[in-house]
Design a protein around this motif. Structure first.
Motif, PDB file in Angstrom:
ATOM      1  N   TRP A   1     -34.053   5.131 -63.294  1.00  0.00           N
ATOM      2  CA  TRP A   1     -32.691   5.362 -63.768  1.00  0.00           C
ATOM      3  C   TRP A   1     -31.994   6.305 -62.794  1.00  0.00           C
ATOM      4  O   TRP A   1     -32.542   7.320 -62.391  1.00  0.00           O
ATOM      5  CB  TRP A   1     -32.714   5.978 -65.158  1.00  0.00           C
ATOM      6  CG  TRP A   1     -31.385   5.944 -65.861  1.00  0.00           C
ATOM      7  CD1 TRP A   1     -30.407   6.899 -65.827  1.00  0.00           C
ATOM      8  CD2 TRP A   1     -30.879   4.911 -66.720  1.00  0.00           C
ATOM      9  NE1 TRP A   1     -29.333   6.524 -66.594  1.00  0.00           N
ATOM     10  CE2 TRP A   1     -29.599   5.300 -67.156  1.00  0.00           C
ATOM     11  CE3 TRP A   1     -31.394   3.688 -67.143  1.00  0.00           C
ATOM     12  CZ2 TRP A   1     -28.828   4.520 -68.006  1.00  0.00           C
ATOM     13  CZ3 TRP A   1     -30.634   2.903 -67.995  1.00  0.00           C
ATOM     14  CH2 TRP A   1     -29.368   3.320 -68.426  1.00  0.00           C
ATOM     15  N   ARG A   2     -30.783   5.927 -62.385  1.00  0.00           N
ATOM     16  CA  ARG A   2     -29.972   6.780 -61.541  1.00  0.00           C
ATOM     17  C   ARG A   2     -28.676   7.133 -62.258  1.00  0.00           C
ATOM     18  O   ARG A   2     -28.101   6.287 -62.950  1.00  0.00           O
ATOM     19  CB  ARG A   2     -29.623   6.085 -60.222  1.00  0.00           C
ATOM     20  CG  ARG A   2     -30.677   6.198 -59.159  1.00  0.00           C
ATOM     21  CD  ARG A   2     -31.578   5.030 -59.043  1.00  0.00           C
ATOM     22  NE  ARG A   2     -30.981   3.724 -59.042  1.00  0.00           N
ATOM     23  CZ  ARG A   2     -31.671   2.634 -59.365  1.00  0.00           C
ATOM     24  NH1 ARG A   2     -32.942   2.719 -59.723  1.00  0.00           N
ATOM     25  NH2 ARG A   2     -31.107   1.437 -59.351  1.00  0.00           N
ATOM     26  N   TYR A   3     -28.247   8.368 -62.068  1.00  0.00           N
ATOM     27  CA  TYR A   3     -27.025   8.817 -62.742  1.00  0.00           C
ATOM     28  C   TYR A   3     -26.205   9.685 -61.793  1.00  0.00           C
ATOM     29  O   TYR A   3     -26.739  10.528 -61.081  1.00  0.00           O
ATOM     30  CB  TYR A   3     -27.385   9.614 -63.999  1.00  0.00           C
ATOM     31  CG  TYR A   3     -26.218  10.378 -64.605  1.00  0.00           C
ATOM     32  CD1 TYR A   3     -25.230   9.719 -65.334  1.00  0.00           C
ATOM     33  CD2 TYR A   3     -26.112  11.754 -64.457  1.00  0.00           C
ATOM     34  CE1 TYR A   3     -24.170  10.411 -65.891  1.00  0.00           C
ATOM     35  CE2 TYR A   3     -25.051  12.463 -65.010  1.00  0.00           C
ATOM     36  CZ  TYR A   3     -24.083  11.788 -65.730  1.00  0.00           C
ATOM     37  OH  TYR A   3     -23.029  12.481 -66.274  1.00  0.00           O
ATOM     38  N   LYS A   4     -24.899   9.464 -61.798  1.00  0.00           N
ATOM     39  CA  LYS A   4     -23.970  10.359 -61.110  1.00  0.00           C
ATOM     40  C   LYS A   4     -22.834  10.657 -62.065  1.00  0.00           C
ATOM     41  O   LYS A   4     -22.128   9.739 -62.509  1.00  0.00           O
ATOM     42  CB  LYS A   4     -23.429   9.744 -59.820  1.00  0.00           C
ATOM     43  CG  LYS A   4     -22.493  10.687 -59.050  1.00  0.00           C
ATOM     44  CD  LYS A   4     -22.166  10.135 -57.674  1.00  0.00           C
ATOM     45  CE  LYS A   4     -21.065   9.090 -57.727  1.00  0.00           C
ATOM     46  NZ  LYS A   4     -19.721   9.665 -57.985  1.00  0.00           N
TER      47      LYS A   4
ATOM     48  N   ASP B   1     -24.231   5.019 -64.441  1.00  0.00           N
ATOM     49  CA  ASP B   1     -25.611   4.967 -64.929  1.00  0.00           C
ATOM     50  C   ASP B   1     -26.191   3.647 -64.464  1.00  0.00           C
ATOM     51  O   ASP B   1     -25.610   2.582 -64.701  1.00  0.00           O
ATOM     52  CB  ASP B   1     -25.665   5.055 -66.455  1.00  0.00           C
ATOM     53  CG  ASP B   1     -25.348   6.445 -66.963  1.00  0.00           C
ATOM     54  OD1 ASP B   1     -26.290   7.232 -67.151  1.00  0.00           O
ATOM     55  OD2 ASP B   1     -24.156   6.747 -67.183  1.00  0.00           O
TER      56      ASP B   1
ATOM     57  N   ARG C   1     -18.237   7.916 -64.033  1.00  0.00           N
ATOM     58  CA  ARG C   1     -19.674   8.173 -64.146  1.00  0.00           C
ATOM     59  C   ARG C   1     -20.433   6.864 -63.967  1.00  0.00           C
ATOM     60  O   ARG C   1     -19.986   5.818 -64.440  1.00  0.00           O
ATOM     61  CB  ARG C   1     -19.992   8.786 -65.513  1.00  0.00           C
ATOM     62  CG  ARG C   1     -19.230  10.073 -65.785  1.00  0.00           C
ATOM     63  CD  ARG C   1     -19.424  10.548 -67.195  1.00  0.00           C
ATOM     64  NE  ARG C   1     -18.994   9.551 -68.159  1.00  0.00           N
ATOM     65  CZ  ARG C   1     -18.939   9.771 -69.476  1.00  0.00           C
ATOM     66  NH1 ARG C   1     -19.301  10.928 -69.963  1.00  0.00           N
ATOM     67  NH2 ARG C   1     -18.543   8.827 -70.296  1.00  0.00           N
TER      68      ARG C   1
ATOM     69  N   GLY D   1     -24.451  15.365 -67.622  1.00  0.00           N
ATOM     70  CA  GLY D   1     -25.748  14.732 -67.843  1.00  0.00           C
ATOM     71  C   GLY D   1     -26.213  14.810 -69.281  1.00  0.00           C
ATOM     72  O   GLY D   1     -27.419  14.770 -69.549  1.00  0.00           O
TER      73      GLY D   1
ATOM     74  N   ALA E   1     -30.685  12.213 -60.850  1.00  0.00           N
ATOM     75  CA  ALA E   1     -29.341  12.453 -61.367  1.00  0.00           C
ATOM     76  C   ALA E   1     -28.611  13.450 -60.500  1.00  0.00           C
ATOM     77  O   ALA E   1     -29.215  14.326 -59.867  1.00  0.00           O
ATOM     78  CB  ALA E   1     -29.419  12.966 -62.803  1.00  0.00           C
TER      79      ALA E   1
ATOM     80  N   MET F   1     -27.979  11.622 -70.382  1.00  0.00           N
ATOM     81  CA  MET F   1     -29.278  11.545 -69.724  1.00  0.00           C
ATOM     82  C   MET F   1     -30.306  12.409 -70.461  1.00  0.00           C
ATOM     83  O   MET F   1     -31.423  11.972 -70.748  1.00  0.00           O
ATOM     84  CB  MET F   1     -29.159  12.006 -68.275  1.00  0.00           C
ATOM     85  CG  MET F   1     -30.468  11.935 -67.507  1.00  0.00           C
ATOM     86  SD  MET F   1     -30.365  12.714 -65.897  1.00  0.00           S
ATOM     87  CE  MET F   1     -30.182  14.434 -66.351  1.00  0.00           C
TER      88      MET F   1
END
Length: 296
Positions: A100-103, A199, A197, A107, A128, A110
């Motif tokens: 899983w990648r998050y920006k 995800d 954002r 968060g 993240a 997350m």
């Protein structure tokens, strides 16, 4: 309204549209029969012939146009999600994810949903990028932005310390998962914030904004823009600073995290002064109150 727009309507709206067409047809037929001289059956047959002629003419014109005008490539892999369907689509992505990648900014999703869901999966990796809580100017600007929109907080007013508190809670919770669960967690701090954002898992990504009324965009990996957004997240991580997530005790549950644990984690992360300013007690309380912000 074009054909694609009609087909993409919700089921109940499509039924309403079809019902409206039948109603218009019926009214026109009755008026023609009442005001005209033809018997009812003849009037019905005339309307059927007219509809058949219109369909045949439309098909012929479609064939002519499609033969001479290049077709635009369909937007396969792009789906607009209504605000009420975003949570369901997130659940689908999480159901098959091992990475899983998050920006984003805080968060919270997350730490409240992604980490608990993926923490015990084999070879799971989460990376993240969130805003830097030590950058007070950045936190102030984000607080101004968040206080002006219809965010998930439902009108809560933010200041720089409130923004920093949310990120500190994310750091502490990531440290606990990285230490006490099988998941590998990498956390990076950014010197800028973005209203958009991202995800992502290995199959698709969901792009959202802070405004809870706004729709989202789902992009599957077979669409070219997927790789561009993945590259954007990679650059954000490379340009950010990686957080040292050491300092958490092993063999404890998340509910057992105490003020000393909070301070130790943030000291290892180079945030001792900020921790003292906001206080370990306040940060610990924020960790305990952490939950999936989209549950309600």
């Amino acid at each position: 309204m074009d054909t694609q727009s009609i087909l993409s309507l919700p089921k109940k709206h499509r039924r309403t549209f079809i019902g409206l067409l039948f109603a218009i047809f019926s009214v026109a037929l009755l008026l023609d029969w009442k005001l005209g001289t033809l018997p009812f059956i003849e009037a019905v047959l005339e309307y059927i012939r007219a509809i058949a002629a219109a369909i045949l003419t439309s098909l012929f014109l479609l064939w002519v146009v499609s033969s001479f005008i290049p077709r635009q490539k369909a937007a396969e892999g792009l789906t607009e999600l209504e605000a009420g369907n975003i949570t369901k689509e997130f659940d689908k992505l999480l159901g098959t994810a091992t990475r899983w990648r998050y920006k984003g900014n805080f968060g919270r999703y997350m730490r409240g949903k992604v980490l608990p869901t993926l923490a015990n999966r084999q070879n799971c990796h989460i990376s993240a990028c969130v805003i830097d809580p030590k950058n007070r100017t950045l936190c102030e600007k984000h607080a101004e932005y968040r206080s002006q929109i219809n965010s998930i907080d439902k009108g809560k007013q933010y200041d720089a310390d409130a923004v920093a508190l949310q990120v500190l809670a994310t750091i502490v919770i990531c440290s606990w998962y990285a230490t006490n669960r099988r998941v590998k967690v990498e956390l990076f701090l950014s010197a800028s914030f973005d209203p958009v954002r991202i995800d992502s898992n290995d199959d698709a990504m969901i792009i959202t904004v802070e405004d809870r009324r706004s729709p989202a965009l789902k992009v599957t990996r077979n669409h070219f823009i997927y790789e561009h957004f993945e590259t954007s997240m990679e650059f954000a991580r490379n340009q950010g600073s990686k957080v040292n997530l050491d300092g958490m005790r092993r063999g404890i549950e998340l509910a057992e995290v105490n003020e000393e644990d909070v301070y130790n984690v943030l000291h290892k992360a180079g945030m001792s002064n900020l921790c003292k300013k906001i206080t370990p007690e306040t940060i610990m309380q924020a960790c305990r109150e952490s939950k999936n912000p989209y549950e309600s």
